[in-house]
Design an enzyme around this catalytic site. Structure first.
Site, PDB file in Angstrom:
ATOM      1  N   ASP A   1     -53.255 -46.778 -50.153  1.00  0.00           N
ATOM      2  CA  ASP A   1     -52.899 -46.757 -48.730  1.00  0.00           C
ATOM      3  C   ASP A   1     -51.393 -46.623 -48.488  1.00  0.00           C
ATOM      4  OD1 ASP A   1     -52.951 -49.327 -49.936  1.00  0.00           O
ATOM      5  OD2 ASP A   1     -52.996 -50.342 -48.006  1.00  0.00           O
ATOM      6  N   HIS A   2     -50.630 -46.326 -49.560  1.00  0.00           N
ATOM      7  CA  HIS A   2     -49.171 -46.219 -49.396  1.00  0.00           C
ATOM      8  C   HIS A   2     -48.573 -44.890 -49.855  1.00  0.00           C
ATOM      9  CE1 HIS A   2     -48.194 -50.404 -48.141  1.00  0.00           C
ATOM     10  NE2 HIS A   2     -49.439 -50.548 -48.537  1.00  0.00           N
TER      11      HIS A   2
END
Lengths: 305, 305
Positions: free
Chosen positions: B65-66
């Site tokens: 998610d980064h």
């Protein structure tokens, strides 16, 4: 069977269109994805498709606008503790590429990711349908796919059954499920009361491709053809060179292949909403049953009869 | 200097929140990205940020998610024939991971992608600002960053300049740009008419982290602190175990670090819009200058004076 367009743009996204992904919802609720571009998992949240229903992903090729949603989708499945295996199919080296992709981050598998390299012409039998892969024409290894439902049992001939003396009730159901029944010592087989098996539906997804014979052949008599339609006649020659098809050419292929419905997708971000109408008009002039796909557009694929 | 929140959710996206990315627009128009989650390039299209302005990307860590928006963003830069180099910084093995990521597809570079592994405590001097990296506390190698503007020249003392006999006009500009000027044979240096150099601004981004001393130290006197605030007090202990911080704890850190503004981000998808108000209230009770970031939220960072 229902098509849900999750991303209908090509190359890079626009405000209106995310990148390539089409979901095909099967009769048993299982979802097949054609391609899986960046942003696919979030696009799903605005439709009736749940990522947990996805059982199978068919990747056409490894340009960034077709596969970069895969690792995020898989991570979200992990975070939601999915247990069901997921099958991913693609051209040769898909296994190695997906391994590489998931090796770049910290992923913690909770289910089996089964990745398969396919060859042109290969057929994969799955529960209730089969997948057929064909080489498309795009400069890099790129596959078009058909998904073909298994045949369904024929229609039950109720007057015939009653005439034979089979009483209305649970025996009718048994015959329809393929069982032989006995009435007053006499045996009745399903063949005696069921019509001929009925054809399943066929959906074809081309991925990115210039017009080519292999895709034309794959598309024969499809109930739905989802075709690369990157642009209009204004840039047709250039598009063919880049391995893409114009909407006009897609319509010609649909007509030659005798399909029932044509969906144009992978629309270049150069076309704004008002321009894309021209793409549709060009195609409809040749093949009237054409739709220009938009993100979140859903379409039921009717049975042939 | 302006913050533009491109994604404010954590773990997986929701309808309201895309995943981690914050853009920092510098005075010269250059854009720095803190993290680059899936969907970042498209989120930008709904803001004033152009992907061509991005000169530098600071990755906190390699949970999906980064960083999964990076290859798509880079491909779109290629397709738009970018020539400017792009610098990417991250924890050790970032070079190898990005190589792996871009090795999974067919990418055709048009510019230099310069990837750098950083160590905790490392400082990178860039044109007009410096980056400082610190280890955060998240179970996997994860870095927090500060971006600190260079000091600016002091204030020009116009009455003093006139008193010294320097005539109003182009000579004032020369002195302000650091040049010595001559009036009637007499030399005047900038120091004679300029006040003391003024501090630049400092913005700190924590990435994912449980509360920790290194981040507290990095955040000292920041003009803006963007802190992990995955959830509320209801799951605080569990969050700390997972390497995250509650909004209440983020506010305590902001207060101890004597920052000017606190932005809560990386909000778990378990919180709907109405629940997230509690996160903000918990923090504001401790640190009133708190904002709960939302996607597309923009905030100017004022000069200290």
């Amino acid at each position: 069977m229902k098509l849900v367009f999750l991303g209908t743009g090509g190359s890079y996204p626009s405000k209106e269109r995310n990148l390539a992904c089409v979901a095909l919802k099967m009769m048993n609720g299982e979802v097949i994805l054609f391609d899986c571009a960046e942003g696919t998992q979030r696009q799903m949240m605005f439709t009736s498709i749940s990522f947990m229903q996805v059982k199978c992903i068919l990747l056409s090729h490894f340009h960034g606008d077709h596969f970069l949603g895969l690792p995020g989708l898989v991570q979200t499945m992990y975070l939601n503790e999915r247990k069901d295996p997921l099958d991913i199919y693609g051209p040769p080296k898909t296994v190695r590429r997906i391994e590489g992709l998931l090796g770049t981050g910290h992923f913690n598998p909770t289910f089996a990711l089964r990745v398969h390299d396919l060859e042109g012409g290969q057929i994969v039998e799955r529960d209730g349908y089969k997948i057929r892969a064909t080489w498309a024409n795009h400069g890099v290894p790129d596959m078009a796919y058909s998904v073909e439902e298994d045949t369904r049992p024929g229609k039950f001939d109720k007057p015939k059954a009653l005439e034979l003396g089979i009483p209305e009730g649970p025996l009718f159901g048994k015959l329809q499920r393929g069982e032989t029944v006995t009435v007053k010592g006499e045996k009745f087989t399903p063949e005696m009361v069921m019509g001929p098996a009925r054809k399943g539906r066929k959906v074809v997804y081309t991925g990115d491709t210039a017009p080519c014979d292999a895709v034309l052949e794959l598309a024969q008599n499809a109930d739905a053809l989802i075709h690369d339609s990157t642009g209009g006649t204004d840039i047709e020659a250039k598009m063919n060179e880049w391995g893409h098809t114009s909407s006009r050419q897609a319509a010609e292929i649909a007509k030659k292949a005798n399909v029932k419905l044509l969906f144009l997708t992978h629309i270049s971000p150069r076309y704004r909403e008002e321009d894309s109408k021209t793409l549709l008009d060009d195609a409809k002039a040749i093949f009237p049953q054409t739709y220009l796909a938009k993100d979140f557009y859903e379409h039921n694929i009717p049975y042939p009869e």
